[in-house]
Motif scaffolding. Structure first.
Motif, PDB file in Angstrom:
ATOM      1  N   GLN A  93       0.833  -1.197   0.000  1.00 50.40           N
ATOM      2  CA  GLN A  93       0.000   0.000   0.000  1.00 50.40           C
ATOM      3  C   GLN A  93       0.874   1.257   0.000  1.00 50.40           C
ATOM      4  OE1 GLN A  93      -2.598   0.126   3.329  1.00 50.40           O
ATOM      5  NE2 GLN A  93      -4.335   0.837   2.126  1.00 50.40           N
ATOM      6  N   TYR A  94       1.897   1.201   0.766  1.00 50.69           N
ATOM      7  CA  TYR A  94       2.809   2.336   0.877  1.00 50.69           C
ATOM      8  C   TYR A  94       3.421   2.662  -0.486  1.00 50.69           C
ATOM      9  CZ  TYR A  94       6.962   4.975   2.106  1.00 50.69           C
ATOM     10  OH  TYR A  94       7.935   5.921   2.175  1.00 50.69           O
ATOM     11  N   ILE A  95       3.869   1.588  -1.144  1.00 51.78           N
ATOM     12  CA  ILE A  95       4.490   1.785  -2.461  1.00 51.78           C
ATOM     13  C   ILE A  95       3.488   2.407  -3.423  1.00 51.78           C
ATOM     14  CG2 ILE A  95       5.461   0.596  -4.453  1.00 51.78           C
ATOM     15  CD1 ILE A  95       6.689  -1.396  -2.464  1.00 51.78           C
ATOM     16  N   ILE A  96       2.265   1.863  -3.412  1.00 48.41           N
ATOM     17  CA  ILE A  96       1.247   2.389  -4.317  1.00 48.41           C
ATOM     18  C   ILE A  96       0.992   3.860  -4.006  1.00 48.41           C
ATOM     19  CG2 ILE A  96      -1.194   2.253  -4.948  1.00 48.41           C
ATOM     20  CD1 ILE A  96      -0.937  -0.787  -4.481  1.00 48.41           C
ATOM     21  N   ARG A  97       0.930   4.165  -2.731  1.00 48.83           N
ATOM     22  CA  ARG A  97       0.665   5.548  -2.361  1.00 48.83           C
ATOM     23  C   ARG A  97       1.785   6.463  -2.863  1.00 48.83           C
ATOM     24  NH1 ARG A  97      -0.617   4.880   3.161  1.00 48.83           N
ATOM     25  NH2 ARG A  97       1.457   5.638   3.752  1.00 48.83           N
ATOM     26  N   ARG A  98       3.009   6.021  -2.719  1.00 51.34           N
ATOM     27  CA  ARG A  98       4.131   6.833  -3.178  1.00 51.34           C
ATOM     28  C   ARG A  98       4.061   7.063  -4.681  1.00 51.34           C
ATOM     29  NH1 ARG A  98       6.221   9.706   0.543  1.00 51.34           N
ATOM     30  NH2 ARG A  98       8.038  10.032  -0.784  1.00 51.34           N
ATOM     31  N   ILE A  99       3.737   5.996  -5.391  1.00 46.81           N
ATOM     32  CA  ILE A  99       3.677   6.126  -6.855  1.00 46.81           C
ATOM     33  C   ILE A  99       2.574   7.098  -7.238  1.00 46.81           C
ATOM     34  CG2 ILE A  99       3.148   4.883  -8.989  1.00 46.81           C
ATOM     35  CD1 ILE A  99       4.580   2.473  -7.800  1.00 46.81           C
ATOM     36  N   LEU A 100       1.429   6.985  -6.561  1.00 45.45           N
ATOM     37  CA  LEU A 100       0.316   7.860  -6.889  1.00 45.45           C
ATOM     38  C   LEU A 100       0.661   9.327  -6.613  1.00 45.45           C
ATOM     39  CD1 LEU A 100      -2.843   5.876  -5.772  1.00 45.45           C
ATOM     40  CD2 LEU A 100      -2.011   6.330  -8.073  1.00 45.45           C
ATOM     41  N   THR A 101       1.370   9.578  -5.545  1.00 44.35           N
ATOM     42  CA  THR A 101       1.722  10.978  -5.275  1.00 44.35           C
ATOM     43  C   THR A 101       2.791  11.473  -6.249  1.00 44.35           C
ATOM     44  OG1 THR A 101       3.268  10.200  -3.609  1.00 44.35           O
ATOM     45  CG2 THR A 101       1.170  11.051  -2.804  1.00 44.35           C
ATOM     46  N   ALA A 102       3.515  10.543  -6.803  1.00 48.12           N
ATOM     47  CA  ALA A 102       4.556  10.961  -7.752  1.00 48.12           C
ATOM     48  C   ALA A 102       3.933  11.521  -9.028  1.00 48.12           C
ATOM     49  CB  ALA A 102       5.463   9.790  -8.088  1.00 48.12           C
ATOM     50  N   PRO A 150       1.127  13.489  -9.769  1.00 48.70           N
ATOM     51  CA  PRO A 150       0.904  14.944  -9.856  1.00 48.70           C
ATOM     52  C   PRO A 150       2.200  15.743  -9.798  1.00 48.70           C
ATOM     53  CG  PRO A 150       0.025  14.047  -7.796  1.00 48.70           C
ATOM     54  CD  PRO A 150       0.386  12.890  -8.652  1.00 48.70           C
ATOM     55  N   THR A 151       3.163  15.251  -9.052  1.00 48.85           N
ATOM     56  CA  THR A 151       4.450  15.958  -8.984  1.00 48.85           C
ATOM     57  C   THR A 151       5.087  16.027 -10.358  1.00 48.85           C
ATOM     58  OG1 THR A 151       4.668  14.832  -6.873  1.00 48.85           O
ATOM     59  CG2 THR A 151       6.565  16.092  -7.649  1.00 48.85           C
ATOM     60  N   LEU A 152       5.127  14.875 -11.010  1.00 51.11           N
ATOM     61  CA  LEU A 152       5.729  14.828 -12.340  1.00 51.11           C
ATOM     62  C   LEU A 152       4.958  15.713 -13.314  1.00 51.11           C
ATOM     63  CD1 LEU A 152       6.725  11.100 -12.816  1.00 51.11           C
ATOM     64  CD2 LEU A 152       8.225  13.083 -12.703  1.00 51.11           C
ATOM     65  N   LEU A 153       3.640  15.638 -13.230  1.00 52.26           N
ATOM     66  CA  LEU A 153       2.819  16.425 -14.149  1.00 52.26           C
ATOM     67  C   LEU A 153       3.119  17.909 -13.996  1.00 52.26           C
ATOM     68  CD1 LEU A 153      -0.717  14.786 -14.149  1.00 52.26           C
ATOM     69  CD2 LEU A 153       1.149  14.550 -15.761  1.00 52.26           C
ATOM     70  N   SER A 154       3.178  18.360 -12.760  1.00 52.40           N
ATOM     71  CA  SER A 154       3.416  19.792 -12.575  1.00 52.40           C
ATOM     72  C   SER A 154       4.799  20.178 -13.076  1.00 52.40           C
ATOM     73  CB  SER A 154       3.243  20.173 -11.106  1.00 52.40           C
ATOM     74  OG  SER A 154       4.158  19.440 -10.328  1.00 52.40           O
ATOM     75  N   HIS A 155       5.740  19.278 -12.905  1.00 55.41           N
ATOM     76  CA  HIS A 155       7.080  19.559 -13.416  1.00 55.41           C
ATOM     77  C   HIS A 155       7.082  19.692 -14.924  1.00 55.41           C
ATOM     78  CE1 HIS A 155      10.203  19.393 -10.297  1.00 55.41           C
ATOM     79  NE2 HIS A 155       9.218  18.902  -9.589  1.00 55.41           N
ATOM     80  N   GLN A 156       6.345  18.792 -15.566  1.00 54.23           N
ATOM     81  CA  GLN A 156       6.312  18.825 -17.028  1.00 54.23           C
ATOM     82  C   GLN A 156       5.671  20.122 -17.518  1.00 54.23           C
ATOM     83  OE1 GLN A 156       4.197  15.264 -17.584  1.00 54.23           O
ATOM     84  NE2 GLN A 156       5.974  13.974 -17.273  1.00 54.23           N
ATOM     85  N   LEU A 157       4.549  20.476 -16.881  1.00 51.34           N
ATOM     86  CA  LEU A 157       3.874  21.707 -17.296  1.00 51.34           C
ATOM     87  C   LEU A 157       4.820  22.889 -17.159  1.00 51.34           C
ATOM     88  CD1 LEU A 157       0.281  21.397 -15.898  1.00 51.34           C
ATOM     89  CD2 LEU A 157       0.991  21.588 -18.261  1.00 51.34           C
TER      90      LEU A 157
END
Lengths: 684, 294
Positions: free
Chosen positions: B3-12, B14-21
């Motif tokens: 669960q922890y891993i999934i949560r980390r991936i999911l939070t990653a 939006p972070t990546l998206l904002s970086h790309q934008l």
């Protein structure tokens, strides 16, 4: 009080106990509660640190000794180096011929990104293209025209230029073929013009701006038509900015497709001495001999490598100190550093003077921020005069206070000469009427201000008159040399009672789009400094920039023309405009020279613009490449084509090598017209 | 854990998206936008047309989806085709991400062209630094506070504190200019096909590899040493030492080195992206004309 005392006590105790623990380590160890062995080491570590200090000191000493010894070792190194470098030269065949002289390595620290000059925005790319692509005429360093692909320079006398000056006809040299073996025809010229005239192509050359038509009279005759009489018609297909490109190769690259034609843009087929063998964008271009080149036995270098990357200093080092490369271009290196490198004797620093002048522009409009959008805004109805810079005495004093020689010698070295003219090259156009400004005259400047009523009445070191103080804001781009220039001038102006506030702006913004408040066209300061110059040996277009009104309307940047005007000083002089119009309709060379000088004097003597330094592009070449200075080999490559020129006489290999090099150096000395604003106001 | 891993991936995400934008050339004035460097001689309406032809007039989200398509589908396909020689669909007319500066050369191609160069220098230096640093660190820990450890520490601290652009300049000055042993220019077009060219390749790699190795080595060395110290002084080793159980080399390797190298491996892995950064600095500043500029 009680509380604070309580706090103090444990602190004292802990300090004491820690001190004790260092001294009586053994007691700590025997402490049965301290079970961890490594705790024992803690105080030890503290002691070890003290031992480290002498160790470090020893290391520094060793470094110093090594450092001191090293220069001694170097004395032998250059000899070995030059021996190595000279060795291949002796292997060369006695008689130079095509491809006999090995590899020539040119360092372009601003790496080449594209070879098609029509899509490029950087000088380095034009240089890369000039080895491959050719035009009808070229300039020699003095600004004279030389026929390359054309049989001769067309003039009114030889019938090449029509009597009414509205068309020019070129005859091609017979039998010229492209590097792929197909013949060069007039159709290629027509195509090149169409390619560039299609707006979507995004052509970066302005050389076709005054052309209405290019037609092929027959396979070897090209006729160019202008909308109005052109007293100086040599722009289209003249110089390295508008070479001819091959129709067969670029046919599908017209319009929006131009930017995606990777193959054609990086490996254009040309008629020049070399063709591209390998090209890695932003890294290196490797050229090999064009076997179909029209001049027999040329070019002499079998291979030319144009290597990019690094910075100016490392490029200079590779030529002047290690001898790894033969030529380095655009060496923006502090003069003292370059001088020290040159002393090693491996190479020579050379300067190519074009027409670029570093100058201070005076704002004739009021840049007061309180005016909001109306600051620095000039309209015919409201010229919005500057509170004190419209006073000629103030401008004159600002000019007199500057020691141009110090700026040129200290900050530019080989790359600059003090100048008083905005047209400082080519030589034949340079006026001598203003040379007095080369001598600094602080006392004269002070007297001038005094006489004009500017006095320091309140003793704050700044002169004033009617409540207006002589305080200027002085902007330029962020650049070490410019900031040092600013500091010097700030000091000199301070001596005459003018307070100067300095400002510098990132070059990308300052020279960038005019929609930024810090762009040079908006000119929201009192004075500013940058380099500009005549891009063509014919300074007509350049001088036209000081007109108040040009064919498009108001030539002063303002709201109405989206700050597109060229007259950034906002200096308006009807007399000047009239004289320029006279220049634009005069075809006689001597009369033109006189007019150019008069126009130059008009601007300079009004002190609308304070020229400071005539700037050169500094390069360095290995001594194995040329035993000659720049002036000696500039013309060689072009003279060779002309019958009766004795350029081939008695040359050794040293000179030989320069013949091919010459192509590059003269191209850096040739001139650009109407090129980009970013390009014109060069900050490279 | 899962669960922890999934949560980390999911939070990653939006972070990546904002970086790309952030990195997309979002419309608006700016000196660095791709069409900003067009010469002013080009009239405004043409400028607009050029921008349109680049798709810059479309709204941000459309451009973003298009860019995602290019980045995640078009470019990997092109790279795959290049590697395998297979053709997938209409590869000629695919819209690649092209370099604006070189007008038409796909960016990925440029990166692929440069990558081997950088990988050579970076890879060799990283390998070397691990090979040198780990044994040195172990030995230094074992001989703590002895002369060897001190010399090692001094070197490591120097290596760690001096930035690559400084050491780069220094070695170029000493070995390139003063002594003339090694070239200061990296020849990116050198093809190794004989002994001579091999020697040439090795010679031109010496300085950049040395600079990067020196820097990387310091960190790994210090870290290894610290981990070793921690292990050596741990209970296990203490117990081993106590009843005169051997503290021979094999014992050290078995019980100390093995256990303590686990975090070192993590450090080494995490350092790989960092060394690319170091290589860029080294390539740009110290090595004359670019050690494989990417």
């Amino acid at each position: 009080m009680q509380q604070s005392r309580k706090h103090h006590r444990p602190l004292h105790r802990s300090l004491f106990s820690s001190a004790r623990s260092v001294r009586n380590r053994s007691t700590e160890v025997s402490d049965p509660t301290n079970r961890f062995v490594h705790k024992e080491k803690e105080p030890m570590r503290g002691l070890q640190k003290f031992k480290l200090l002498p160790m470090l000191g020893l290391l520094v000493l060793i470094a110093l000794v090594v450092g001191a010894c090293a220069p001694a070792a170097t004395t032998t190194a250059p000899a070995a180096d030059s021996g190595e470098a000279a060795a291949p030269a002796s292997d060369l065949p006695a008689e130079p011929g095509r491809g006999t002289d090995g590899t020539l390595t040119l360092l372009y620290w601003q790496a080449v990104s594209i070879i098609n000059p029509y899509q490029s925005t950087g000088t380095k790319d034009y240089h890369a293209g000039s080895l491959v692509l050719e035009s009808l005429l070229e300039y020699d360093p003095a600004g004279n025209l030389i026929a390359t692909l054309a049989q001769e320079v067309p003039t009114v006398e030889n019938g090449g230029v029509s009597e009414d000056l509205t068309s020019i006809t070129y005859k091609l040299k017979p039998g010229i073929v492209w590097a792929d073996g197909t013949p060069l025809t007039a159709d290629d010229f027509v195509f090149t013009w169409q390619y560039c005239a299609t707006p979507e192509t995004g052509c970066t050359s302005g050389n076709f701006s005054a052309v209405t038509n290019v037609e092929a009279i027959d396979a070897e005759t090209v006729k160019i038509t202008f909308p109005s009489p052109q007293p100086y018609p040599y722009y289209a297909f003249v110089g390295y900015l508008s070479p001819v490109i091959q129709k067969a190769q670029f046919e599908n690259c017209v319009g929006a497709a131009a930017a995606t034609c990777a193959e054609a843009n990086s490996m254009p087929i040309g008629t020049g001495p070399y063709k591209v063998k390998d090209f890695r964008a932003n890294d290196v271009v490797i050229y090999e001999v064009n076997e179909n080149y029209r001049i027999e036995n040329q070019p002499h270098f079998a291979e030319v490598v144009m290597k990019g990357g690094g910075d100016a200093e490392s490029a200079a080092r590779a030529v002047l100190e290690t001898g790894e490369a033969d030529y380095a271009w655009n060496l923006q290196v502090p003069p003292d550093v370059l001088g020290a490198m040159e002393e090693r004797g491996l190479g020579t620093v050379v300067a190519a003077f074009g027409g670029n002048v570093e100058r201070i522009l005076i704002n004739f409009t009021n840049p007061d921020p309180n005016l909001g959008d109306a600051r620095s805004e000039w309209t015919e109805e409201n010229p919005n005069p500057h509170p004190f810079l419209t006073d000629p005495a103030v401008r004159q004093a600002l000019s007199l206070a500057i020691d141009r020689n110090i700026i040129a010698e200290q900050l530019y070295g080989a790359g600059g000469r003090a100048t008083c003219n905005i047209v400082s090259g080519p030589e034949l156009y340079v006026s001598t009427a203003n040379d007095a400004c080369l001598t600094q005259d602080v006392a004269g400047a002070q007297a001038l201000l005094e006489g004009a009523g500017w006095v320091d009445s309140n003793g704050d070191g700044v002169r004033e008159k009617d409540g207006v103080e002589l305080r200027v804001l002085y902007q330029t781009s962020t650049n070490a040399v410019r900031q040092r220039t600013q500091a010097l001038i700030q000091q000199w102006w301070g001596e005459i009672g003018v307070a100067t506030e300095l400002k510098n702006i990132d070059a990308g913004v300052y020279f960038g789009p005019t929609d930024n408040a810090d762009s040079l066209s908006k000119f929201y300061t009192d004075v500013q400094m940058f380099t500009n110059g005549n891009d063509s040996p014919n300074p007509q277009a350049y001088l036209g920039g000081w007109r108040c009104v040009n064919e498009n309307g108001v030539n002063i940047p303002n709201n109405a023309n989206a700050w597109g005007g060229e007259n950034i000083e906002r200096w308006c002089n009807e007399e000047f405009d009239a004289l320029w119009n006279e220049l634009a309709s005069t075809a006689d060379t001597n009369a033109r020279i006189e007019l150019v000088k008069q126009l130059n004097d008009m601007i300079v003597q009004a002190n609308a613009n304070l020229p400071l330094v005539f700037r050169a592009s500094v390069s360095a070449h290995a001594n194995t490449v040329a035993g000659v200075d720049l002036g000696g080999f500039e013309t060689e490559e072009w003279n060779i084509e002309r019958p009766g020129t004795a350029s081939a006489k008695g040359r050794g290999h040293g000179v030989d090598r320069t013949t091919s090099l010459n192509l590059l150096i003269s191209s850096s000395r040739r001139y650009r017209r109407d090129c980009t604003r970013v390009g014109r106001l060069r900050d490279c | 854990m899962g669960q922890y891993i999934i949560r980390r991936i999911l939070t990653a995400i939006p972070t990546l998206l904002s970086h790309q934008l952030d990195h997309l050339p979002v419309a608006g004035p700016g000196a660095r936008r791709p069409s900003a460097n067009l010469p002013l001689s080009i009239p405004q309406e043409v400028r607009v047309r050029i921008r349109e032809s680049l798709g810059l007039d479309q709204p941000v989200h459309i451009r973003y989806v298009k860019w995602m398509n290019q980045f995640f589908i078009v470019e990997p396909t092109a790279a795959f085709e290049k590697m395998t020689g297979l053709q997938i669909g209409d590869s000629e007319n695919r819209l690649r991400i092209v370099s604006w500066l070189s007008r038409g050369v796909p960016v990925i191609d440029l990166i692929m062209q440069r990558l081997p160069q950088t990988l050579w220098v970076v890879g060799v230096s990283y390998l070397l630094s691990v090979l040198i640093a780990v044994p040195l660190g172990v030995l230094a820990a074992y001989r703590q506070n002895r002369l060897f450890d001190q010399i090692n520490s001094v070197i490591a601290v120097i290596g760690f504190s001096l930035p690559t652009f400084f050491t780069g300049l220094l070695v170029i000055l000493v070995f390139g200019v003063w002594l003339g042993w090694f070239p200061t220019i990296y020849n990116t077009t050198l093809v190794v096909n004989s002994w001579d060219t091999f020697v040439q390749q090795v010679r031109q790699m010496v300085l950049p590899v040395f600079v990067l190795t020196f820097f990387q080595m310091a960190a790994i060395n210090r870290f290894t040493r610290a981990r070793q110290r921690w292990r050596i002084s741990s209970w296990t080793m203490c117990a081993r030492r106590a009843p005169r159980v051997s503290t021979s080399a094999s014992s050290i390797v078995r019980h100390v080195v093995r256990n303590s190298l686990i975090p070192v491996v993590t450090l080494v892995a995490l350092g790989i992206p960092g060394i690319f950064g170091g290589a860029i600095v080294t390539e740009q500043i110290s090595a004359s004309t670019g050690w494989a500029r990417c």
